[in-house]
Design an enzyme around this catalytic site. Structure first.
Site, mmCIF file in Angstrom:
data_model
loop_
_atom_site.group_PDB
_atom_site.id
_atom_site.type_symbol
_atom_site.label_atom_id
_atom_site.label_comp_id
_atom_site.label_asym_id
_atom_site.label_seq_id
_atom_site.Cartn_x
_atom_site.Cartn_y
_atom_site.Cartn_z
ATOM 1 N N HIS A 1 -8.171 -4.943 -1.552
ATOM 2 C CA HIS A 1 -6.630 -4.157 -1.218
ATOM 3 C C HIS A 1 -5.638 -5.030 -0.242
ATOM 4 O O HIS A 1 -4.628 -5.284 -0.595
ATOM 5 C CB HIS A 1 -6.701 -2.745 -0.623
ATOM 6 C CG HIS A 1 -5.719 -2.026 -0.285
ATOM 7 N ND1 HIS A 1 -4.764 -1.974 -1.645
ATOM 8 C CD2 HIS A 1 -4.842 -1.340 0.476
ATOM 9 C CE1 HIS A 1 -3.847 -0.929 -1.130
ATOM 10 N NE2 HIS A 1 -3.899 -0.883 0.033
ATOM 11 N N ASP A 29 -10.046 -3.299 -6.268
ATOM 12 C CA ASP A 29 -9.176 -2.633 -5.179
ATOM 13 C C ASP A 29 -9.877 -0.880 -4.869
ATOM 14 O O ASP A 29 -9.692 -0.328 -5.811
ATOM 15 C CB ASP A 29 -7.745 -2.756 -5.412
ATOM 16 C CG ASP A 29 -7.070 -1.800 -4.008
ATOM 17 O OD1 ASP A 29 -7.544 -1.170 -3.223
ATOM 18 O OD2 ASP A 29 -5.817 -1.892 -4.062
ATOM 19 N N SER A 70 0.921 -1.186 0.090
ATOM 20 C CA SER A 70 -0.027 0.141 0.054
ATOM 21 C C SER A 70 0.879 1.263 0.034
ATOM 22 O O SER A 70 1.658 1.345 -0.966
ATOM 23 C CB SER A 70 -0.829 0.138 1.219
ATOM 24 O OG SER A 70 -2.103 0.801 0.991
#
Length: 249
Positions: free
Chosen positions: A228, A201, A84
């Site tokens: 995600h 996502d 991320s």
């Protein structure tokens, strides 16, 4: 800075994104990676496991911390995985400290926050007075509908959200996510790279991973059928994909 090392073999550094720190992001996977690698798990500034001066975070500062951990551990070059926000951090690390990085794996990362992400993060931050609502916004975007529907109750979803509380550090991490822009650094990445994307996502939409792939010369690309939080939704496939890449001759 705090970090831990476990396992033996080539050095693999796992860099967390927005959240409590390295253990919260990768702790459930460390032993699997430690079967073949010496795994280094740092806690960067802004994470609840870290101590810092509370100042505004920067991508370059986070990359400097990753480089400092590599130096302090006395290893390198390392294989570097970032999730991320950590995906942008590890890409910046590879660009700024090329001698420290052998192979690079940004996971669900980004080059620059767009209007969608700024709107989403703004919504999240607007709920910082209400931990339950704050956690629900994050879980609704971090996990796929399929995964959320696999849970037995909304209470289980809220229990996930408790790990995403509106701490002072998490707010600073989200504010950094809004400011992320590594366009000027991507062309300097020399490490052999595998970009890992999640689709669908809703937190960092798939197009951001595609932009990372397009911006890093000769990089490879793979998409997981996952929200995600691929580290939770597809742990076995994720670990095997990373191992196959970093151990490929």
């Amino acid at each position: 800075m705090k970090y831990r090392i476990t396992g033996s073999g080539p050095s693999l550094v796992l860099v967390h994104g927005v959240g409590k720190g390295g253990e919260a992001a990768f702790g459930h996977l460390v032993e699997r990676f430690a079967e073949t690698n010496s795994v280094i798990l740092p806690d960067l500034s802004g994470s609840e496991a870290a101590q810092d001066d509370g100042s505004a975070l920067t991508i370059e500062g986070q990359a400097r911390e990753v480089a400092a951990v590599i130096d302090d551990a006395g290893v390198g070059p390392v294989d570097l995985v970032g999730f991320s926000l950590g995906g942008a951090v590890v890409a910046a690390t590879a660009a700024l400290y090329p001698e420290k990085v052998r192979r690079l794996v940004p996971v669900g990362g980004l080059v620059q926050a767009d209007t969608y992400m700024k709107n989403l993060i703004g919504l999240t931050l607007s709920q910082k007075h209400d931990p339950v609502a704050f956690g629900r916004v994050l879980t609704a975007t971090a996990f796929s509908p399929r995964y959320i529907n696999s849970l037995d109750s909304l209470q289980e979803v809220d229990e996930l959200g408790l790990h995403l509380s509106p701490s002072e550090g998490r707010i600073r991490q989200l504010e950094l996510l809004v400011r992320t822009d590594i366009r000027d650094l991507l062309g300097r990445v020399e490490a052999k790279t595998l970009v890992v994307a999640c689709n669908p996502d809703a937190a960092v939409p798939t197009q951001h991973s595609r932009e990372l792939h397009a911006g890093i010369k000769d990089s490879s690309y793979v998409e997981f059928d996952s929200g995600h939080m691929v580290l939770v939704e597809k742990p076995d496939e994720f670990v095997q994909t990373v191992k196959d890449f970093i151990h490929k001759p």
